[in-house]
Design an enzyme around this catalytic site. Structure first.
Site, short mmCIF file in Angstrom:
data_model
loop_
_atom_site.label_atom_id
_atom_site.label_comp_id
_atom_site.label_asym_id
_atom_site.label_seq_id
_atom_site.Cartn_x
_atom_site.Cartn_y
_atom_site.Cartn_z
CG PHE A 84 -2.05 0.99 1.12
CD1 PHE A 84 -3.14 0.75 0.31
CD2 PHE A 84 -2.00 2.16 1.85
CE1 PHE A 84 -4.18 1.67 0.22
CE2 PHE A 84 -3.03 3.09 1.77
CZ PHE A 84 -4.12 2.84 0.95
CB VAL A 122 -1.07 -8.29 -2.21
CG1 VAL A 122 -2.15 -8.51 -1.17
CG2 VAL A 122 -0.50 -6.88 -2.11
CG ASP A 167 -8.06 -17.38 5.76
OD1 ASP A 167 -8.10 -17.95 4.64
OD2 ASP A 167 -7.46 -17.84 6.75
CB THR A 168 -9.48 -10.84 6.06
OG1 THR A 168 -8.23 -10.26 5.65
CG2 THR A 168 -9.27 -11.71 7.30
CG HIS A 183 -5.42 -6.82 4.45
ND1 HIS A 183 -5.39 -5.57 5.02
CD2 HIS A 183 -4.15 -7.09 4.06
CE1 HIS A 183 -4.15 -5.10 4.97
NE2 HIS A 183 -3.38 -6.00 4.39
#
Length: 162
Positions: free
Chosen positions: A66, A90, A94-95, A97
């Site tokens: 980021f 990246v 599991d999220t 994000h």
């Protein structure tokens, strides 16, 4: 772009302009360093192979992908580079994000590229698995860093000849 039919590190050497006198910034994420390290090495070696002097390559690290947008922006503002290569990785977890980081980074780098005077080369791997990232960081699909360096050289040459 890597596919099973195209290796990121395969290109016609003679199709790349002489990069002597060109200055490049590479901003690289520390996160997923086992992937971004080889990508950085690939970009660095490809620039040297095409005539860029070591002293004309500026490398800066940022904590994560980021932060590539801010790092690239600061390199551009320095006035010391003709192009910036942004390198990050990246890997889906599991999220959500993954989605936020990939989207924000992509939009930020695209904005810098579209509105600025210095080409910003997108070297962000957005992979579903660690194996996919390894395949693109010197593995079976070559090294995205090589591809980014060649793209950067061509973009600087294009700007100079327009």
């Amino acid at each position: 772009m890597a596919t099973k039919l195209h290796n990121l590190s395969e290109y016609d050497f003679n199709s790349v302009p002489d990069a002597a006198g060109m200055r490049f910034g590479i901003v690289v994420s520390e996160w997923n360093h086992t992937i971004t390290g080889p990508l950085l090495e690939g970009a660095h070696q490809t620039l040297l192979k095409h005539g860029v002097r070591e002293s004309d390559i500026l490398v800066k690290t940022v904590p994560g992908s980021f932060e590539l947008v801010f790092g690239a922006s600061q390199m551009i503002r320095s006035g010391r580079v003709d192009a910036v290569i942004a390198i990050g990785c990246v890997i889906r977890g599991d999220t959500p994000h993954f989605d936020y980081i990939c989207e924000g980074t992509t939009e930020g780098l695209a904005r810098l590229n579209a509105t600025g005077e210095v080409p910003v080369i997108y070297g962000l791997l957005t992979c579903n698995t660690l194996q996919q990232a390894q395949d693109r960081a010197g593995g079976s699909l070559g090294n995205k860093g090589d591809e980014c360096a060649v793209t950067a050289i061509k973009m600087v040459d294009d700007k100079r000849t327009l």
